[in-house]
Design a protein around this motif. Structure first.
Motif, PDB file in Angstrom:
ATOM      1  N   LEU A  22     -17.407 -31.527  -4.278  1.00  0.00           N
ATOM      2  CA  LEU A  22     -17.835 -32.807  -4.399  1.00  0.00           C
ATOM      3  C   LEU A  22     -19.461 -32.779  -4.291  1.00  0.00           C
ATOM      4  O   LEU A  22     -20.165 -33.546  -4.833  1.00  0.00           O
ATOM      5  N   ASN A  23     -20.057 -31.657  -3.754  1.00  0.00           N
ATOM      6  CA  ASN A  23     -21.353 -31.403  -3.668  1.00  0.00           C
ATOM      7  C   ASN A  23     -21.981 -31.337  -5.303  1.00  0.00           C
ATOM      8  O   ASN A  23     -23.161 -31.454  -5.366  1.00  0.00           O
ATOM      9  N   ASN A  24     -21.103 -30.921  -6.222  1.00  0.00           N
ATOM     10  CA  ASN A  24     -21.438 -30.768  -7.495  1.00  0.00           C
ATOM     11  C   ASN A  24     -21.430 -32.212  -8.334  1.00  0.00           C
ATOM     12  O   ASN A  24     -22.067 -32.137  -9.591  1.00  0.00           O
ATOM     13  N   VAL A  25     -21.140 -33.366  -7.551  1.00  0.00           N
ATOM     14  CA  VAL A  25     -21.157 -34.593  -8.234  1.00  0.00           C
ATOM     15  C   VAL A  25     -22.567 -35.004  -8.631  1.00  0.00           C
ATOM     16  O   VAL A  25     -23.517 -34.821  -7.742  1.00  0.00           O
ATOM     17  N   PRO A  26     -22.951 -35.295  -9.909  1.00  0.00           N
ATOM     18  CA  PRO A  26     -24.346 -35.383 -10.200  1.00  0.00           C
ATOM     19  C   PRO A  26     -24.860 -36.790  -9.570  1.00  0.00           C
ATOM     20  O   PRO A  26     -23.848 -37.722  -9.201  1.00  0.00           O
ATOM     21  N   VAL A  27     -26.104 -36.787  -9.309  1.00  0.00           N
ATOM     22  CA  VAL A  27     -26.608 -38.054  -8.429  1.00  0.00           C
ATOM     23  C   VAL A  27     -26.707 -39.114  -9.424  1.00  0.00           C
ATOM     24  O   VAL A  27     -26.504 -39.157 -10.673  1.00  0.00           O
ATOM     25  N   GLY A  28     -27.267 -40.301  -8.774  1.00  0.00           N
ATOM     26  CA  GLY A  28     -27.261 -41.724  -9.571  1.00  0.00           C
ATOM     27  C   GLY A  28     -25.856 -42.124  -9.532  1.00  0.00           C
ATOM     28  O   GLY A  28     -25.366 -42.425  -8.362  1.00  0.00           O
ATOM     29  N   MET A  29     -24.927 -42.615 -10.812  1.00  0.00           N
ATOM     30  CA  MET A  29     -23.763 -43.111 -10.595  1.00  0.00           C
ATOM     31  C   MET A  29     -22.825 -42.473  -9.790  1.00  0.00           C
ATOM     32  O   MET A  29     -22.046 -42.631  -8.944  1.00  0.00           O
ATOM     33  N   GLY A  30     -22.982 -40.755  -9.915  1.00  0.00           N
ATOM     34  CA  GLY A  30     -22.227 -40.025  -9.341  1.00  0.00           C
ATOM     35  C   GLY A  30     -22.199 -39.962  -7.712  1.00  0.00           C
ATOM     36  O   GLY A  30     -21.552 -39.768  -6.912  1.00  0.00           O
ATOM     37  N   GLN A  31     -23.463 -40.319  -7.393  1.00  0.00           N
ATOM     38  CA  GLN A  31     -23.851 -40.505  -5.794  1.00  0.00           C
ATOM     39  C   GLN A  31     -22.927 -41.542  -5.185  1.00  0.00           C
ATOM     40  O   GLN A  31     -22.321 -41.198  -4.007  1.00  0.00           O
ATOM     41  N   ALA A  32     -22.719 -42.574  -5.989  1.00  0.00           N
ATOM     42  CA  ALA A  32     -21.790 -43.644  -5.386  1.00  0.00           C
ATOM     43  C   ALA A  32     -20.344 -43.168  -5.314  1.00  0.00           C
ATOM     44  O   ALA A  32     -19.719 -43.368  -4.295  1.00  0.00           O
ATOM     45  N   LEU A  33     -19.908 -42.175  -6.272  1.00  0.00           N
ATOM     46  CA  LEU A  33     -18.651 -41.708  -6.154  1.00  0.00           C
ATOM     47  C   LEU A  33     -18.751 -40.603  -5.081  1.00  0.00           C
ATOM     48  O   LEU A  33     -17.563 -40.948  -4.350  1.00  0.00           O
ATOM     49  N   CYS A  34     -19.698 -40.203  -4.777  1.00  0.00           N
ATOM     50  CA  CYS A  34     -19.789 -39.188  -3.717  1.00  0.00           C
ATOM     51  C   CYS A  34     -19.606 -39.916  -2.170  1.00  0.00           C
ATOM     52  O   CYS A  34     -18.734 -39.423  -1.356  1.00  0.00           O
ATOM     53  N   ILE A  35     -20.182 -40.753  -2.019  1.00  0.00           N
ATOM     54  CA  ILE A  35     -19.920 -41.808  -0.913  1.00  0.00           C
ATOM     55  C   ILE A  35     -18.527 -42.001  -0.685  1.00  0.00           C
ATOM     56  O   ILE A  35     -18.146 -41.974   0.214  1.00  0.00           O
ATOM     57  N   CYS A  36     -17.943 -42.763  -1.841  1.00  0.00           N
ATOM     58  CA  CYS A  36     -16.493 -43.234  -1.586  1.00  0.00           C
ATOM     59  C   CYS A  36     -15.611 -42.070  -1.222  1.00  0.00           C
ATOM     60  O   CYS A  36     -14.713 -42.217  -0.475  1.00  0.00           O
ATOM     61  N   SER A  37     -15.753 -41.053  -1.919  1.00  0.00           N
ATOM     62  CA  SER A  37     -14.774 -39.948  -1.763  1.00  0.00           C
ATOM     63  C   SER A  37     -14.856 -39.285  -0.411  1.00  0.00           C
ATOM     64  O   SER A  37     -14.011 -38.832   0.055  1.00  0.00           O
ATOM     65  N   ARG A  38     -16.127 -39.544   0.329  1.00  0.00           N
ATOM     66  CA  ARG A  38     -16.142 -39.066   1.604  1.00  0.00           C
ATOM     67  C   ARG A  38     -15.682 -40.122   2.453  1.00  0.00           C
ATOM     68  O   ARG A  38     -15.327 -39.779   3.808  1.00  0.00           O
ATOM     69  N   GLY A  39     -15.524 -41.199   2.199  1.00  0.00           N
ATOM     70  CA  GLY A  39     -14.789 -42.166   2.938  1.00  0.00           C
ATOM     71  C   GLY A  39     -15.612 -42.980   3.832  1.00  0.00           C
ATOM     72  O   GLY A  39     -15.435 -44.049   4.200  1.00  0.00           O
ATOM     73  N   SER A  40     -16.998 -42.602   3.967  1.00  0.00           N
ATOM     74  CA  SER A  40     -17.819 -43.566   4.821  1.00  0.00           C
ATOM     75  C   SER A  40     -19.395 -43.615   4.588  1.00  0.00           C
ATOM     76  O   SER A  40     -19.816 -42.441   3.844  1.00  0.00           O
ATOM     77  N   ILE A  41     -19.973 -44.295   4.812  1.00  0.00           N
ATOM     78  CA  ILE A  41     -21.478 -44.485   4.855  1.00  0.00           C
ATOM     79  C   ILE A  41     -22.162 -44.744   6.177  1.00  0.00           C
ATOM     80  O   ILE A  41     -21.225 -45.443   7.069  1.00  0.00           O
ATOM     81  N   THR A  42     -23.289 -44.492   6.435  1.00  0.00           N
ATOM     82  CA  THR A  42     -24.110 -44.822   7.896  1.00  0.00           C
ATOM     83  C   THR A  42     -25.261 -45.801   7.433  1.00  0.00           C
ATOM     84  O   THR A  42     -26.026 -45.421   6.571  1.00  0.00           O
ATOM     85  N   ILE A  43     -25.381 -46.991   8.084  1.00  0.00           N
ATOM     86  CA  ILE A  43     -26.548 -47.736   7.913  1.00  0.00           C
ATOM     87  C   ILE A  43     -26.938 -48.209   9.176  1.00  0.00           C
ATOM     88  O   ILE A  43     -26.033 -48.719  10.072  1.00  0.00           O
ATOM     89  N   ASP A  44     -28.287 -48.126   9.744  1.00  0.00           N
ATOM     90  CA  ASP A  44     -28.836 -48.262  11.015  1.00  0.00           C
ATOM     91  C   ASP A  44     -27.844 -47.672  12.012  1.00  0.00           C
ATOM     92  O   ASP A  44     -27.540 -48.377  13.001  1.00  0.00           O
ATOM     93  N   ASN A  45     -27.457 -46.544  11.905  1.00  0.00           N
ATOM     94  CA  ASN A  45     -26.697 -45.464  12.800  1.00  0.00           C
ATOM     95  C   ASN A  45     -25.417 -46.124  13.054  1.00  0.00           C
ATOM     96  O   ASN A  45     -24.765 -45.701  14.152  1.00  0.00           O
ATOM     97  N   LYS A  46     -24.851 -46.947  12.222  1.00  0.00           N
ATOM     98  CA  LYS A  46     -23.520 -47.520  12.537  1.00  0.00           C
ATOM     99  C   LYS A  46     -22.750 -46.897  11.087  1.00  0.00           C
ATOM    100  O   LYS A  46     -23.251 -47.149   9.929  1.00  0.00           O
ATOM    101  N   LYS A  47     -21.392 -46.599  11.389  1.00  0.00           N
ATOM    102  CA  LYS A  47     -20.758 -45.994  10.405  1.00  0.00           C
ATOM    103  C   LYS A  47     -19.823 -46.993   9.776  1.00  0.00           C
ATOM    104  O   LYS A  47     -19.375 -47.983  10.530  1.00  0.00           O
ATOM    105  N   TYR A  48     -19.764 -46.864   8.494  1.00  0.00           N
ATOM    106  CA  TYR A  48     -18.696 -48.016   7.825  1.00  0.00           C
ATOM    107  C   TYR A  48     -17.718 -47.428   6.645  1.00  0.00           C
ATOM    108  O   TYR A  48     -18.288 -46.313   6.133  1.00  0.00           O
ATOM    109  N   TYR A  49     -16.453 -47.724   6.740  1.00  0.00           N
ATOM    110  CA  TYR A  49     -15.564 -46.887   6.019  1.00  0.00           C
ATOM    111  C   TYR A  49     -15.235 -47.888   4.629  1.00  0.00           C
ATOM    112  O   TYR A  49     -15.191 -49.082   4.690  1.00  0.00           O
TER     113      TYR A  49
END
Length: 312
Positions: free
Chosen positions: A1-28
């Motif tokens: 997954l770390n080899n996914v190119p950034v840009g559009m790939g970054q979005a794919l990377c977020i989704c495949s990890r299953g979660s993101i964090t905004i303001d120290n709160k996690k969202y799946y």
């Protein structure tokens, strides 16, 4: 997954990890909801509160795009009104020279006004007049708040209005908003405004004065009143007044110079038809303000049977 190119790939990377964090709160990440030119909307779930949210991710491909995303954030923060979509949280993600703006928004389950109208059309049904008035009143109320602060929405259309379970409309997509009054001095400025409108204001809901911007004029918030009329027409006829003209490839710019024609088959009250005609006036100087429209809607509601007149 770390080899996914950034840009559009970054979005794919977020989704495949299953979660993101905004303001120290996690969202799946749950599922994709929508996709635009440079933005994506995903359904996410708060890890702590279990609530669903809509996450809008804007790909900022240059400094100007980042500034536009920042402006959209600021527009959301400016308003606290039941008919304008609020902003729960936001973040800017910088990675490998690419920037994404993340806007966390409330998830409105029923979807857009357009999706509701489409379902009615598919069933060969129509929207009752008291429901039209209720929804339209809420749209006007949200728009009046924007105009009262000296701003204009500039891209009002049924796909930019969300409806909650109680039919409360919520104006969204504040990315085209700017100061209500734009003073145009000279042909170069006129062309700049015209080009901007061509990019940011949906053609079949765009006010006549934005197609051929005069060299010396003032563009103001009454561009929204025209779009508001198109939205009302769409609620009554289940399609925008210029949708078919655009789909056929004919000139919308030419069509909007003439008064809107209400089909003779229209079964709504004369009061509602008169209101529509008084909003959709080609000359912006003769177009009413949103306060007047709101008064007319409330008057129609008070005269309409089976209509709740409580504020939306």
């Amino acid at each position: 997954l770390n080899n996914v190119p950034v840009g559009m790939g970054q979005a794919l990377c977020i989704c495949s990890r299953g979660s993101i964090t905004i303001d120290n709160k996690k969202y799946y990440f749950v599922q994709k909801l929508d996709e635009g030119g440079f933005s994506y909307v995903d359904l996410v779930e708060g890890a702590k509160d279990g609530q669903f949210y809509a996450l809008k991710r804007i790909l900022c491909h240059d400094r100007q795009a980042r500034q536009e995303a920042q402006t959209e954030v600021e527009m959301h923060q400016m308003f606290n009104h039941p008919n304008i979509l609020s902003l729960v949280a936001y973040a800017f993600s910088d990675s490998g020279g690419k920037t994404e703006a993340w806007l966390l928004l409330p998830f409105v389950r029923k979807g857009t006004l357009w999706s509701v109208l489409e379902k009615l059309r598919d069933k060969g049904s129509s929207m009752p007049e008291n429901q039209i008035l209720k929804i339209f009143r809420g749209i006007c109320s949200g728009l009046k708040t924007i105009h009262d602060k000296g701003y204009a929405h500039r891209d009002l259309k049924p796909t930019n209005v969300l409806l909650d379970e109680e039919d409360r409309p919520v104006l969204m997509d504040l990315g085209s908003m700017n100061r209500a009054r734009i003073e145009v001095r000279g042909s170069r400025e006129a062309m700049t405004v015209q080009d901007w409108a061509a990019q940011r204001c949906t053609i079949s809901y765009r006010a006549p004065e934005l197609f051929n911007v005069e060299s010396h004029c003032i563009i103001d918030e009454r561009t929204d009143i025209w779009s508001l009329g198109c939205v009302l027409y769409c609620m009554m006829m289940l399609e925008g007044p210029y949708d078919l003209i655009f789909q056929k490839g004919d000139s919308v710019a030419l069509a909007v110079q003439n008064p809107v024609t209400i089909p003779s088959t229209c079964s709504y009250s004369n009061g509602l038809q008169t209101l529509l005609s008084s909003i959709m006036v080609s000359n912006p100087q003769e177009r009413p303000g949103v306060g007047w429209v709101l008064d007319q809607v409330q008057d129609l509601q008070s005269r309409s049977p089976n209509t709740q007149t409580n504020m939306v």
